[in-house]
Scaffold this motif. Sequence first.
Motif, PDB file in Angstrom:
ATOM      1  N   VAL A 147       0.837  -1.202   0.000  1.00 47.66           N
ATOM      2  CA  VAL A 147       0.000   0.000   0.000  1.00 47.66           C
ATOM      3  C   VAL A 147       0.872   1.253   0.000  1.00 47.66           C
ATOM      4  O   VAL A 147       0.570   2.236  -0.683  1.00 47.66           O
ATOM      5  N   GLY A 148       1.975   1.214   0.752  1.00 48.58           N
ATOM      6  CA  GLY A 148       2.874   2.354   0.779  1.00 48.58           C
ATOM      7  C   GLY A 148       3.474   2.643  -0.582  1.00 48.58           C
ATOM      8  O   GLY A 148       3.540   3.804  -1.019  1.00 48.58           O
ATOM      9  N   LEU A 149       3.916   1.595  -1.275  1.00 48.35           N
ATOM     10  CA  LEU A 149       4.453   1.773  -2.621  1.00 48.35           C
ATOM     11  C   LEU A 149       3.406   2.368  -3.554  1.00 48.35           C
ATOM     12  O   LEU A 149       3.669   3.327  -4.291  1.00 48.35           O
ATOM     13  N   ARG A 150       2.207   1.791  -3.538  1.00 46.19           N
ATOM     14  CA  ARG A 150       1.146   2.262  -4.438  1.00 46.19           C
ATOM     15  C   ARG A 150       0.814   3.727  -4.169  1.00 46.19           C
ATOM     16  O   ARG A 150       0.511   4.484  -5.092  1.00 46.19           O
ATOM     17  N   SER A 151       0.859   4.124  -2.912  1.00 47.97           N
ATOM     18  CA  SER A 151       0.464   5.481  -2.535  1.00 47.97           C
ATOM     19  C   SER A 151       1.559   6.508  -2.795  1.00 47.97           C
ATOM     20  O   SER A 151       1.255   7.669  -3.110  1.00 47.97           O
ATOM     21  N   CYS A 152       2.812   6.112  -2.659  1.00 45.12           N
ATOM     22  CA  CYS A 152       3.902   7.082  -2.559  1.00 45.12           C
ATOM     23  C   CYS A 152       4.822   7.144  -3.769  1.00 45.12           C
ATOM     24  O   CYS A 152       5.621   8.084  -3.874  1.00 45.12           O
ATOM     25  N   CYS A 153       4.769   6.163  -4.652  1.00 47.17           N
ATOM     26  CA  CYS A 153       5.627   6.216  -5.833  1.00 47.17           C
ATOM     27  C   CYS A 153       5.337   7.489  -6.619  1.00 47.17           C
ATOM     28  O   CYS A 153       4.189   7.725  -7.016  1.00 47.17           O
ATOM     29  N   GLY A 154       6.353   8.296  -6.819  1.00 47.95           N
ATOM     30  CA  GLY A 154       6.187   9.526  -7.567  1.00 47.95           C
ATOM     31  C   GLY A 154       5.758  10.721  -6.744  1.00 47.95           C
ATOM     32  O   GLY A 154       5.762  11.847  -7.255  1.00 47.95           O
ATOM     33  N   ASP A 155       5.400  10.529  -5.479  1.00 46.64           N
ATOM     34  CA  ASP A 155       5.040  11.649  -4.614  1.00 46.64           C
ATOM     35  C   ASP A 155       6.322  12.383  -4.220  1.00 46.64           C
ATOM     36  O   ASP A 155       7.194  11.803  -3.566  1.00 46.64           O
ATOM     37  N   LEU A 156       6.432  13.644  -4.596  1.00 46.62           N
ATOM     38  CA  LEU A 156       7.670  14.382  -4.400  1.00 46.62           C
ATOM     39  C   LEU A 156       8.003  14.620  -2.931  1.00 46.62           C
ATOM     40  O   LEU A 156       9.143  14.942  -2.593  1.00 46.62           O
ATOM     41  N   ARG A 157       7.020  14.450  -2.052  1.00 47.55           N
ATOM     42  CA  ARG A 157       7.283  14.616  -0.621  1.00 47.55           C
ATOM     43  C   ARG A 157       8.045  13.432  -0.048  1.00 47.55           C
ATOM     44  O   ARG A 157       8.693  13.536   0.995  1.00 47.55           O
ATOM     45  N   VAL A 158       7.956  12.283  -0.713  1.00 50.82           N
ATOM     46  CA  VAL A 158       8.533  11.034  -0.206  1.00 50.82           C
ATOM     47  C   VAL A 158       9.865  10.789  -0.896  1.00 50.82           C
ATOM     48  O   VAL A 158       9.927  10.627  -2.115  1.00 50.82           O
ATOM     49  N   LYS A 159      10.923  10.739  -0.114  1.00 47.78           N
ATOM     50  CA  LYS A 159      12.273  10.659  -0.667  1.00 47.78           C
ATOM     51  C   LYS A 159      12.847   9.254  -0.668  1.00 47.78           C
ATOM     52  O   LYS A 159      13.898   9.013  -1.281  1.00 47.78           O
TER      53      LYS A 159
END
Length: 230
Positions: free
Chosen positions: A120-132
Amino acid sequence: MTHTPTTHLRSVEDLYSPVGKLEAFLNTGRDDAPYAALICHPHPLGGGTMHNKVVYHAMKVFTSIGLPVLRFNFRGVGLSEGAFDQGKGEQDDVRAALNWLEANLNKPILLAGFSFGSYVGLRSCCGDLRVKALICLGLPVHAEGRDYTYSFLPQCPQPKLFISGDHDLYGPRAQVEKVVETAAEPKRLVWIEGAEHFFQGIPSSPNPKLSKMQDAIRIWLQEHFGLTQS
């Protein structure tokens, strides 16, 4: 000489997803911490909560280097409102947690997830610029009749760390290696010898392997982000 940074645990009372309030806790970090961390727990139908042992041990790595850490219960778990949504609505829960961190701490975010939480974390955060960074513990491929697919990974640009036990029944080595092979660089896959899905031991190597999982996270954070224990 090193020391463990002072951290305090406080309840978060204002984290809301589209289905209502989510139960959450923040382990505070140093005021000058360069990042904040978010950790996602394993499958709700398997008893997964933010108090899971793997989640707790991952949290301890982040707090040992002075980072604030947010943990929360997905919808329908513990005191969180709503009901289980097959991993779809749970992505909105992750985004709500990201929004809370942005609004309250305003630091770049390192995400870690265990099992269902890593998916779920991968699906939600891939490409989110806040997540490094994305740290995936016990990445599931097939678990309890559920299949997990990762066709989005070739377009996932953030640095990724995958850590699995070499006796993980929910993420067999050949299948996990095939998934990770498709992921965009930069990435690293670490196998913990003699560990099963929960990073506990196996009959031929019965000691728990959670400390080895923690070591793999620490090494990667130091190499990629220069983060070390204070």
